[in-house]
Design a protein around this motif. Structure first.
Motif, PDB file in Angstrom:
ATOM      1  N   ASN A   1      73.286  12.628  70.861  1.00  0.00           N
ATOM      2  CA  ASN A   1      73.322  12.495  69.409  1.00  0.00           C
ATOM      3  C   ASN A   1      74.524  11.643  69.000  1.00  0.00           C
ATOM      4  N   ASP A   2      74.668  11.395  67.715  1.00  0.00           N
ATOM      5  CA  ASP A   2      75.724  10.493  67.248  1.00  0.00           C
ATOM      6  C   ASP A   2      77.110  11.019  67.590  1.00  0.00           C
ATOM      7  N   GLN A   3      77.294  12.332  67.466  1.00  0.00           N
ATOM      8  CA  GLN A   3      78.615  12.898  67.783  1.00  0.00           C
ATOM      9  C   GLN A   3      78.951  12.712  69.247  1.00  0.00           C
ATOM     10  N   GLN A   4      77.965  12.905  70.115  1.00  0.00           N
ATOM     11  CA  GLN A   4      78.188  12.749  71.552  1.00  0.00           C
ATOM     12  C   GLN A   4      78.424  11.287  71.911  1.00  0.00           C
ATOM     13  N   ARG A   5      77.648  10.383  71.341  1.00  0.00           N
ATOM     14  CA  ARG A   5      77.868   8.962  71.611  1.00  0.00           C
ATOM     15  C   ARG A   5      79.219   8.500  71.088  1.00  0.00           C
ATOM     16  N   GLY A   6      79.703   9.135  70.041  1.00  0.00           N
ATOM     17  CA  GLY A   6      81.004   8.788  69.485  1.00  0.00           C
ATOM     18  C   GLY A   6      82.163   9.160  70.388  1.00  0.00           C
ATOM     19  N   ARG A   7      81.867   9.892  71.449  1.00  0.00           N
ATOM     20  CA  ARG A   7      82.912  10.268  72.410  1.00  0.00           C
ATOM     21  C   ARG A   7      82.835   9.436  73.687  1.00  0.00           C
ATOM     22  N   VAL A   8      82.128   8.307  73.624  1.00  0.00           N
ATOM     23  CA  VAL A   8      82.021   7.379  74.755  1.00  0.00           C
ATOM     24  C   VAL A   8      82.526   6.015  74.302  1.00  0.00           C
ATOM     25  N   ARG A   9      83.435   5.444  75.074  1.00  0.00           N
ATOM     26  CA  ARG A   9      83.929   4.105  74.792  1.00  0.00           C
ATOM     27  C   ARG A   9      83.925   3.291  76.083  1.00  0.00           C
ATOM     28  N   ALA A  10      83.597   2.009  75.968  1.00  0.00           N
ATOM     29  CA  ALA A  10      83.606   1.105  77.124  1.00  0.00           C
ATOM     30  C   ALA A  10      84.379  -0.152  76.742  1.00  0.00           C
ATOM     31  N   PHE A  11      85.116  -0.696  77.728  1.00  0.00           N
ATOM     32  CA  PHE A  11      85.981  -1.840  77.469  1.00  0.00           C
ATOM     33  C   PHE A  11      85.876  -2.851  78.601  1.00  0.00           C
ATOM     34  N   LEU A  12      86.118  -4.113  78.211  1.00  0.00           N
ATOM     35  CA  LEU A  12      86.122  -5.220  79.150  1.00  0.00           C
ATOM     36  C   LEU A  12      87.520  -5.813  79.192  1.00  0.00           C
ATOM     37  N   SER A  13      88.106  -5.874  80.401  1.00  0.00           N
ATOM     38  CA  SER A  13      89.410  -6.488  80.590  1.00  0.00           C
ATOM     39  C   SER A  13      89.230  -7.963  80.950  1.00  0.00           C
TER      40      SER A  13
ATOM     41  N   THR B   1      74.214   9.847  84.581  1.00  0.00           N
ATOM     42  CA  THR B   1      73.556  11.114  84.252  1.00  0.00           C
ATOM     43  C   THR B   1      74.546  12.260  84.258  1.00  0.00           C
ATOM     44  N   TRP B   2      75.493  12.231  85.210  1.00  0.00           N
ATOM     45  CA  TRP B   2      76.517  13.287  85.217  1.00  0.00           C
ATOM     46  C   TRP B   2      77.332  13.263  83.924  1.00  0.00           C
ATOM     47  N   LEU B   3      77.685  12.065  83.480  1.00  0.00           N
ATOM     48  CA  LEU B   3      78.440  11.949  82.230  1.00  0.00           C
ATOM     49  C   LEU B   3      77.609  12.460  81.051  1.00  0.00           C
ATOM     50  N   ASN B   4      76.333  12.147  81.038  1.00  0.00           N
ATOM     51  CA  ASN B   4      75.445  12.629  79.990  1.00  0.00           C
ATOM     52  C   ASN B   4      75.447  14.154  79.946  1.00  0.00           C
ATOM     53  N   ARG B   5      75.359  14.773  81.103  1.00  0.00           N
ATOM     54  CA  ARG B   5      75.307  16.236  81.167  1.00  0.00           C
ATOM     55  C   ARG B   5      76.588  16.872  80.650  1.00  0.00           C
ATOM     56  N   VAL B   6      77.729  16.332  81.060  1.00  0.00           N
ATOM     57  CA  VAL B   6      78.987  16.976  80.694  1.00  0.00           C
ATOM     58  C   VAL B   6      79.338  16.707  79.235  1.00  0.00           C
ATOM     59  N   LEU B   7      78.911  15.569  78.679  1.00  0.00           N
ATOM     60  CA  LEU B   7      79.126  15.321  77.251  1.00  0.00           C
ATOM     61  C   LEU B   7      78.377  16.345  76.391  1.00  0.00           C
ATOM     62  N   LYS B   8      77.237  16.823  76.872  1.00  0.00           N
ATOM     63  CA  LYS B   8      76.482  17.833  76.140  1.00  0.00           C
ATOM     64  C   LYS B   8      77.089  19.223  76.283  1.00  0.00           C
ATOM     65  N   ILE B   9      77.762  19.455  77.408  1.00  0.00           N
ATOM     66  CA  ILE B   9      78.345  20.768  77.673  1.00  0.00           C
ATOM     67  C   ILE B   9      79.679  20.937  76.952  1.00  0.00           C
ATOM     68  N   ARG B  10      80.503  19.883  76.951  1.00  0.00           N
ATOM     69  CA  ARG B  10      81.872  19.956  76.412  1.00  0.00           C
ATOM     70  C   ARG B  10      81.921  19.183  75.088  1.00  0.00           C
ATOM     71  N   ASN B  11      82.116  19.910  74.014  1.00  0.00           N
ATOM     72  CA  ASN B  11      82.017  19.300  72.693  1.00  0.00           C
ATOM     73  C   ASN B  11      83.158  18.356  72.349  1.00  0.00           C
ATOM     74  N   ASN B  12      84.260  18.437  73.085  1.00  0.00           N
ATOM     75  CA  ASN B  12      85.402  17.575  72.779  1.00  0.00           C
ATOM     76  C   ASN B  12      85.718  16.581  73.894  1.00  0.00           C
ATOM     77  N   LEU B  13      84.882  16.530  74.918  1.00  0.00           N
ATOM     78  CA  LEU B  13      85.140  15.643  76.048  1.00  0.00           C
ATOM     79  C   LEU B  13      85.047  14.187  75.620  1.00  0.00           C
ATOM     80  N   LYS B  14      86.003  13.364  76.122  1.00  0.00           N
ATOM     81  CA  LYS B  14      85.994  11.932  75.877  1.00  0.00           C
ATOM     82  C   LYS B  14      85.691  11.203  77.183  1.00  0.00           C
ATOM     83  N   VAL B  15      84.952  10.094  77.099  1.00  0.00           N
ATOM     84  CA  VAL B  15      84.617   9.274  78.258  1.00  0.00           C
ATOM     85  C   VAL B  15      85.070   7.846  77.980  1.00  0.00           C
TER      86      VAL B  15
END
Length: 555
Positions: free
Chosen positions: A410-422, A365-379
């Protein structure tokens, strides 16, 4: 050893041709401040300046460093040795080796050695020798007190839910083995003060010689398969431990002392091992003494010592085992939560979380909030193949990722989230924000780590701006298979480094590509619903939140 890198960010000023951090601005921005607190559960964490923090990436690095510090003790006169101490605690101790599974003697393993798997210099023998020399050696190991008291007759229904019961035999054997040395008979304890469905998850070591003390906190237990290092073969262990020097060691010491002394004041409980009953402690167990450790500055790092201590909040109808409140934190302590929350919500450029799982709806939820606040933030979220002691990737992780993080982006916000498996066991519990703030410790991105298990982590910023950037560079280099300083230098710049994770991010030109050992994870794209049984298991056993009433009439 860190390589010196140039840091580029907005919180630096030019002084004499060098970039110098506005440390007061960084502390105010990323650290918990008095106005951020919510006592008594979220007070201002113990905060220290003049420290030196060294992230030790992978078990081989940590164990070699700890070995050097331990080996230096117990070699002086009786008076010198008596001023020295070695204090250890862990979620899992394998000092006498892994105990064989019932009916399968081939599954046993040799005692743990800091020198490597199967090495002859067993830590249990080293600790006994140091204690005989007069060093104050103390060891605490976690026990699932509510489930292990009658281990031999536990119902199958409980054992299926509490999966760690079998491995607790290793900790029982370790504590019993230490007590066979007369100098350690009253200085090896099982931790019995936790929440009924929680654990004492702290993995800490403290080593002092009377003039200097060093603390270690992180994710590494004293277990042979935790040895690992670059280049990692598939399936090897990967983790991080923070080495802390300077005034902040006082915070680690005081927490260890509080846990030990609380434990020693409790009524003794006994636990059935293979043949014998092992008491949690003895009537002669002595308190850890108060010590004022040296406060001389040793570096430019600022540290907050962060704790999680549970509440004890039981349902009126509960007939399951209960524990009384912990006297030094009767309302619980959620300092890890407050520090993590504050730093994530301050993020502007990126948040990187490396963890063994992402089950906490709060963190998501914290990540959700900050992705909406910061338009260029990457996760960036990174996990590894499943820890063999964990359940398979659980449905409640999808619930947290969807309900907490993704559901209304939204799509732009989801586009700034990436998850990876090692392809290794990523056991790290660490978050990095903006190349300015990092947290390293035992606390996972789980609800139980924020509210229920006994945890310790350190939050860090530094005066010259180098530590967190260097830590991020070396940690990502570990995953990108960049083994030498020249390769690591290619991702020192954060924009070039982010471009490796996603070619649509940052700036190209690093000439580094994601190795095939890192696979993108397809994040959930619709809601996941738990069955009533799954929800009950989640709430009562898997990811317990001590703020909610716990227990019930059935196991």
């Amino acid at each position: 050893m860190f390589v010196a890198f140039c840091n580029q960010n907005t919180d630096f000023t030019c002084l004499g041709g060098c970039l110098v951090a506005d440390i007061d601005a960084l502390i105010k921005k990323y650290f918990v401040q008095p106005d951020d607190t919510d006592p008594p559960s979220e007070p201002l964490p113990a905060t220290f300046s003049g420290c030196q923090v060294t992230p030790l990436i992978d078990g081989a690095t940590y164990f070699a460093d700890l070995k050097t510090r331990i080996d230096a003790l117990g070699n002086g006169t009786p008076s010198q040795n008596s001023a020295q101490f070695i204090y250890l605690t862990g979620w899992w101790l394998c000092l006498t080796g892994r105990q064989p599974a019932p009916g399968h003697p081939e599954t046993g393993e040799a005692p743990f050695s800091l020198d490597g798997p199967g090495a002859p210099n067993h830590l249990i023998d080293v600790l006994k020798a140091k204690a005989r020399a007069g060093v104050d050696v103390r060891v605490m190991g976690f026990i699932t007190w509510a489930g292990m008291a009658d281990y031999g007759i536990l119902r199958t229904s409980v054992r299926k839910r509490i999966k760690i019961l079998d491995i607790q035999l290793d900790t029982l054997a370790s504590i019993d083995g230490l007590r066979k040395e007369p100098a350690l008979k009253d200085r090896a304890c099982l931790i019995i003060i936790g929440h009924s469905a929680g654990s004492s998850h702290t993995k800490m070591a403290l080593v002092g010689d009377g003039t200097r003390a060093i603390g270690y906190t992180g994710g590494l237990d004293l277990v042979d398969d935790r040895h690992g290092g670059q280049p990692h073969p598939p399936g090897q262990w990967h983790d991080v431990q923070a080495k802390v020097e300077g005034p902040a060691v006082q915070g680690l010491y005081d927490f260890y002392r509080a846990i030990w002394n609380e434990n020693a004041d409790r009524r003794i409980k006994s636990f059935l091992s293979v043949k014998d009953r092992i008491p949690s402690h003895t009537t002669a167990t002595t308190p850890v003494p108060a010590r004022t450790l040296p406060t001389t500055p040793v570096g430019g790092h600022h540290v907050q010592s962060l704790r999680t201590v549970p509440r004890f909040n039981y349902k009126f109808t509960n007939n399951l085992p209960e524990n009384p409140k912990i006297s030094f934190a009767p309302d619980g302590l959620f300092e890890v939560r407050s520090a993590w929350f504050n730093a994530v919500l301050a993020a502007e450029r990126y948040v990187y979380i490396e963890d063994q799982g992402f089950w906490s709806t709060d963190v998501m939820t914290w990540l959700n909030r900050v992705l909406k606040i910061r338009n260029n933030l990457k996760v960036v979220l990174l996990k590894g193949i499943a820890d063999p002691n964990d359940p398979p990737f659980p449905a409640y992780a999808d619930v947290a990722l969807w309900d907490g993080l993704l559901h209304d982006l939204n799509d732009q916000q989801r586009g700034r989230v990436r998850a990876f498996l090692s392809d290794v066991f990523v056991h790290t519990k660490s978050t990095i924000v903006d190349d300015h703030w990092a947290i390293i410790g035992s606390a996972n991105a789980f609800q139980r780590s924020l509210y229920t298990d006994i945890e310790h982590s350190v939050g860090i910023v530094d005066v010259d701006g180098g530590l967190v950037q260097q830590y991020r560079t070396l940690l990502w280099s570990d995953h990108f298979h960049l083994l030498d300083p020249a390769g690591q230098q290619k991702i020192a710049d954060i924009d070039k480094a982010l471009n490796v994770w996603d070619p649509n991010w940052g700036t190209s030109g690093s000439q580094v590509t994601l190795p095939p050992t890192l696979k993108p994870i397809l994040l959930p794209f619709e809601a996941t619903f738990l069955t009533d049984e799954e929800q009950d298991r989640h709430d009562r056993y898997e990811d317990v939140d001590s703020r909610a009433p716990w227990g019930g009439c059935l196991p």
